[in-house]
Design a protein around this motif. Structure first.
Motif, PDB file in Angstrom:
ATOM      1  N   ILE A  45       0.840  -1.209   0.000  1.00  0.00           N
ATOM      2  CA  ILE A  45       0.000   0.000   0.000  1.00  0.00           C
ATOM      3  C   ILE A  45       0.870   1.252   0.000  1.00  0.00           C
ATOM      4  CG2 ILE A  45      -1.738   1.316   1.257  1.00  0.00           C
ATOM      5  CD1 ILE A  45      -2.808  -1.326   2.339  1.00  0.00           C
ATOM      6  N   TYR A  46       0.586   2.166  -0.932  1.00  0.00           N
ATOM      7  CA  TYR A  46       1.220   3.482  -0.977  1.00  0.00           C
ATOM      8  C   TYR A  46       0.141   4.525  -0.696  1.00  0.00           C
ATOM      9  CZ  TYR A  46       5.191   1.204  -3.240  1.00  0.00           C
ATOM     10  OH  TYR A  46       6.264   0.390  -3.521  1.00  0.00           O
ATOM     11  N   HIS A  47       0.533   5.564  -0.044  1.00  0.00           N
ATOM     12  CA  HIS A  47      -0.427   6.589   0.344  1.00  0.00           C
ATOM     13  C   HIS A  47      -0.522   7.682  -0.725  1.00  0.00           C
ATOM     14  CE1 HIS A  47      -0.976   4.836   4.266  1.00  0.00           C
ATOM     15  NE2 HIS A  47       0.335   4.859   4.493  1.00  0.00           N
ATOM     16  N   GLY A  48      -1.771   8.007  -1.127  1.00  0.00           N
ATOM     17  CA  GLY A  48      -2.025   9.177  -1.956  1.00  0.00           C
ATOM     18  C   GLY A  48      -2.272  10.357  -1.029  1.00  0.00           C
ATOM     19  N   ASP A  69      -6.647   9.870   0.660  1.00  0.00           N
ATOM     20  CA  ASP A  69      -7.052  10.293   2.007  1.00  0.00           C
ATOM     21  C   ASP A  69      -8.544  10.570   2.099  1.00  0.00           C
ATOM     22  OD1 ASP A  69      -7.351  12.652   0.618  1.00  0.00           O
ATOM     23  OD2 ASP A  69      -5.821  13.771   1.724  1.00  0.00           O
ATOM     24  N   GLY A  70      -9.290  10.294   0.997  1.00  0.00           N
ATOM     25  CA  GLY A  70     -10.733  10.515   1.008  1.00  0.00           C
ATOM     26  C   GLY A  70     -11.128  11.965   0.854  1.00  0.00           C
ATOM     27  N   ILE A  75      -5.004  10.064  -7.676  1.00  0.00           N
ATOM     28  CA  ILE A  75      -3.917  10.318  -8.624  1.00  0.00           C
ATOM     29  C   ILE A  75      -4.349  11.442  -9.552  1.00  0.00           C
ATOM     30  CG2 ILE A  75      -2.496   9.380 -10.483  1.00  0.00           C
ATOM     31  CD1 ILE A  75      -2.906   6.604  -9.297  1.00  0.00           C
ATOM     32  N   SER A  76      -3.555  12.490  -9.628  1.00  0.00           N
ATOM     33  CA  SER A  76      -3.796  13.593 -10.568  1.00  0.00           C
ATOM     34  C   SER A  76      -2.683  13.594 -11.607  1.00  0.00           C
ATOM     35  CB  SER A  76      -3.813  14.942  -9.832  1.00  0.00           C
ATOM     36  OG  SER A  76      -4.867  14.993  -8.896  1.00  0.00           O
TER      37      SER A  76
END
Length: 443
Positions: A45-48, A69-70, A75-76
């Motif tokens: 798992i990688y954090h956005g 993070d909701g 991803i942009s």
């Protein structure tokens, strides 16, 4: 001296992420990467949320997850020439009142590739915003489901974006499967969309091609609105059922080609309103409540070479009588067993027109709930009563209906059979005359 060596080792990892040594802080890896670098992520798992602002290739493997993070886009993509592949992306922003509509992957630039992605728990799946000539391929998007359609966005959302290719994607349980808004010259191929509001929704989008897609169990298979010169070919609209649902809705849409599609077991197979000059060619429209619902506000539609069979109502014209053609250059449509047709000259075209009359148009215009009762025996009784009272109206007249089994008919055999029957009847008449006499009295 040891501290300097450790610092050099650390910066070498950050500076050359293309060698596959991704750090825990994925954004830092992206920021430090060179243009054109390949970032290979591990199966973890990688954090956005992350922003890709340079041409890169980011690829994962089995078990690679990017979790937002909701509160925004997970991803942009803000640079051209980006490839994102083999990832599970989830937990995008769900706030409908935010200044921006968020997505799992939001693309703002041209010439990117989004491939082999799984998406869940996000307002939109993939959102193209003024982004052209991108490829979205093998993306699986799972929404919140039927009970939450109003609380979420679309699977693939294409906004002011032209020339994109969307192929081999699977979308389930979102608001609309694919939504095109002011988006021209796009292609959607081999996608499967199920359990949404509209599987496909076009608004003010022209010259798009939509081929070999499958729509099942949606409220509406596809809604084409205010869009022109589209090509819909080889698609399947199946089991799209509910109150006033449809396989395909064509509303204020002109000069479109609807060819070789299947409309099977929808409440209404094809629904056309306020539209002009559409070609409906070689489609199979079968076992729907209403095969074709055509409003008088629509004119110059051409129906030819379609197979329209085993529907509760083959076609109904509402709101008056429009000027539409049920044949082209002497070629009409197949109507199954709905009409007794004869083709003695074996040219594949009936010797008489197929005319359908009905009184149900009044009920359908006045009572929306009538769609729920079209298979009721009471409807058949209502039709019979109006038939006796000569209260029916012509729904359509196909001047050149096609005879599906005409090629299997042997005309010489028919002639021979007719001669034999005539001979038998003539012989029987002579025998009766001998027995009873010409005046019918027994001799």
């Amino acid at each position: 001296m040891k501290k300097i060596l450790w610092l050099l080792l650390f910066f070498s990892v950050i500076t050359y992420p293309e060698k596959g040594m991704a750090a825990e802080n994925l954004q830092a890896v992206i920021d430090s990467a060179k243009d054109g670098a390949v970032i290979q992520l591990e199966g973890k798992i990688y954090h956005g949320n992350i922003v890709i602002d340079k041409p890169l290739q980011i690829s994962g493997k089995k078990g690679t997850v990017i979790e937002g993070d909701g509160k925004g886009n997970v991803i942009s993509v803000r640079a051209p020439g980006v490839t994102v592949s083999n990832l599970h992306v989830k937990n995008g922003g769900m706030d409908r009142n935010s200044p921006e509509e968020y997505a799992a992957i939001k693309v703002y630039t041209d010439g990117n590739v989004i491939r082999d992605i799984e998406i869940e728990k996000s307002f939109h799946g993939v959102y193209l915003s003024k982004a052209h000539h991108n490829t979205i391929e093998n993306v699986k998007i799972r929404g919140l489901g039927k009970g939450e359609i109003a609380a979420q966005g679309n699977g693939l959302h294409v906004y002011y974006s032209n020339g994109n290719l969307l192929k081999n994607n699977y979308i389930e349980g979102t608001r609309d499967g694919m939504f095109f808004d002011y988006a021209n010259d796009n292609k959607a191929l081999n996608n499967e969309i199920t359990k949404t509001r509209y599987g496909l929704h076009y608004m003010y989008s022209d010259r798009n091609e939509f081929k070999n897609n499958i729509f099942t169990f949606n409220t509406g298979g596809a809604a084409i609105m205010h869009s022109n010169q589209l090509k819909l070919k080889n698609n399947q609209f199946i089991f799209n059922y509910g109150h006033r649902s449809f396989g395909l809705l064509v509303l204020s849409a002109n000069e479109n080609t609807i060819e070789n599609n299947t409309f099977y077991m929808n409440q209404r197979g094809l629904y056309i309103d306020q539209s002009t000059d559409n070609l409906i060619l070689a489609n199979h429209i079968s076992q729907n409540q209403i095969g074709i619902e055509l409003w008088a506000s629509s004119n110059e539609q051409i129906f030819t070479k379609n197979t329209i069979e085993e529907n509760t109502i083959p076609a109904v014209t509402l709101g008056g009588t429009g000027q539409n053609q049920w044949s082209l250059e002497g070629i009409g449509n197949h109507w199954g067993t709905a009409f007794p047709l004869l083709d003695l000259d074996q040219d594949g075209i009936s010797d008489s027109p197929a005319t359908y009359k009905s009184s149900l148009y009044e009920l359908i215009e006045d009572q929306e709930l009538i769609y729920l009762f079209l298979k009721s025996p009471a409807i058949k009784i209502y039709e019979k009563m109006n038939q006796l009272l000569d209260n029916e109206k012509v729904m359509f007249k196909d001047e050149y209906p096609l005879t599906a089994n005409s090629r299997n008919i042997n005309l010489p055999a028919i002639v021979i059979l007719a001669i034999i029957i005539t001979a038998i009847l003539t012989k029987r008449r002579q025998l009766l005359c001998i027995i009873f006499g010409k005046n019918g009295r027994k001799i």
